[in-house]
Design an enzyme around this catalytic site. Structure first.
Site, PDB file in Angstrom:
ATOM      1  N   ASP A  67      -3.933   2.206 -13.087  1.00  0.00           N
ATOM      2  CA  ASP A  67      -2.702   1.601 -13.621  1.00  0.00           C
ATOM      3  C   ASP A  67      -3.030   0.501 -14.614  1.00  0.00           C
ATOM      4  OD1 ASP A  67      -3.679  -0.246 -11.776  1.00  0.00           O
ATOM      5  OD2 ASP A  67      -2.094   0.120 -10.314  1.00  0.00           O
ATOM      6  N   ASN A 136       3.087  -3.958   0.818  1.00  0.00           N
ATOM      7  CA  ASN A 136       4.218  -3.054   1.039  1.00  0.00           C
ATOM      8  C   ASN A 136       3.760  -1.594   1.082  1.00  0.00           C
ATOM      9  OD1 ASN A 136       3.566  -2.533  -1.591  1.00  0.00           O
ATOM     10  ND2 ASN A 136       5.526  -3.163  -2.480  1.00  0.00           N
ATOM     11  N   HIS A 138       2.038  -0.008  -1.127  1.00  0.00           N
ATOM     12  CA  HIS A 138       1.951   0.731  -2.393  1.00  0.00           C
ATOM     13  C   HIS A 138       0.519   1.190  -2.641  1.00  0.00           C
ATOM     14  CE1 HIS A 138       1.187  -3.066  -5.151  1.00  0.00           C
ATOM     15  NE2 HIS A 138       0.094  -2.707  -4.539  1.00  0.00           N
ATOM     16  N   GLU A 143       5.461   1.904  -5.810  1.00  0.00           N
ATOM     17  CA  GLU A 143       6.120   1.019  -4.862  1.00  0.00           C
ATOM     18  C   GLU A 143       6.968   1.833  -3.874  1.00  0.00           C
ATOM     19  OE1 GLU A 143       4.918  -1.783  -5.034  1.00  0.00           O
ATOM     20  OE2 GLU A 143       5.139  -2.830  -6.934  1.00  0.00           O
TER      21      GLU A 143
END
Ligand code: PGA
Length: 252
Positions: A67, A136, A138, A143
């Site tokens: 990313d 979280n 991810h 996400e």
């Protein structure tokens, strides 16, 4: 899914570096999917050391980063290009033309994403994809509530991710809100996936990823369905798993 629990962060970094080094020894022209963040820094350090000590050769390796923030150019000190140079590429012999990181300044973001997936395909697909995990759960910047079927795409960062990543920026407002990320589909197409998790703040995400139901609410849970996924967790990150998974190596 295999889980390897290590006693320390140093041991986690060594275990990850050993897997990468083994991959390159077995297939010198490997295609690696690389990740950024605090967690893989130790692994990159170990790989640099192995390169220097015994000449682990990256000259045939091709890399694709997971990313990149949108709005940051390669020269920006907060960009993942910069991270990769500083922690890895400046010290090993990966050829610059074999390094791929999404262009955070792309004018045509959709075109950039399509071209990225096409470049991965043209390289023969990813042999070994390295991942971190967010608090979280991810993976990449996929996400919670991500579409599992998405390939590389533009994503909006969660507030939790923006808060977590603010430590690298002057303040929270400086954290980019958007990024380009390989999608879950891109990640699942990798032949082998290794996820690294370190620290107490990742323990809940690891537990949900390993033992929870497979759901877009927990993006890393998709790895339960991958044919060759390994999670390397240090004892803090593994602390919410059942006792038997808190030491050594296990198939789940
Ligand atoms: P971290 O990030 O290694 O800096 O905790 C991991 C991630 O968010 O994927």
């Amino acid at each position: 899914m295999r889980i390897i629990t290590t006693e320390s962060y140093d041991e986690l970094s060594m275990a990850a570096a050993s897997i990468v080094a083994g991959q390159i020894y077995l297939k010198p022209a490997s295609v690696l999917g690389l990740t950024t963040g605090s967690t893989p820094e130790g692994m990159y350090g170990k790989l640099v050391a192995v390169h220097k000590a015994i000449g682990l050769d990256f000259s045939k390796v091709t890399t694709f980063n997971l990313d990149a923030y949108l709005g940051l150019g390669a020269d920006d000190p907060q960009s993942y290009h910069h991270f990769m140079q500083k922690h890895f590429f400046d010290y090993v012999n990966v050829k610059p033309e074999n390094i791929h990181i999404p262009d955070g300044l792309a004018k045509d973001v959709t075109g950039e994403c399509r071209a990225y997936d096409a470049a991965i395909r043209a390289a023969g697909g990813i042999d070994l994809q390295l991942l971190g995990i967010g608090r979280n759960a991810h993976i990449g910047f996929n996400e919670p509530d991500v579409k599992f079927e998405a390939a590389t795409h533009k994503v909006r960062l969660d507030d939790e991710t923006i808060q977590a990543n603010a430590r690298f920026f002057e303040d929270e407002t400086a954290v980019p809100r958007y990024a380009i990320s390989m999608g879950i589909k891109t990640i699942m197409l990798a032949r082998r996936v290794v996820l690294l998790a370190s620290g107490w703040e990742k323990a809940d995400a690891v537990k949900r990823a390993v033992l929870g139901s497979v759901s877009p609410a927990t993006p890393a849970s998709i790895l339960q369905l991958h044919q060759d996924a390994t999670i390397i967790a240090d004892s803090a990150a593994a602390s919410l798993l059942p006792e038997k998974f808190q030491h050594g190596e296990h198939e789940i």
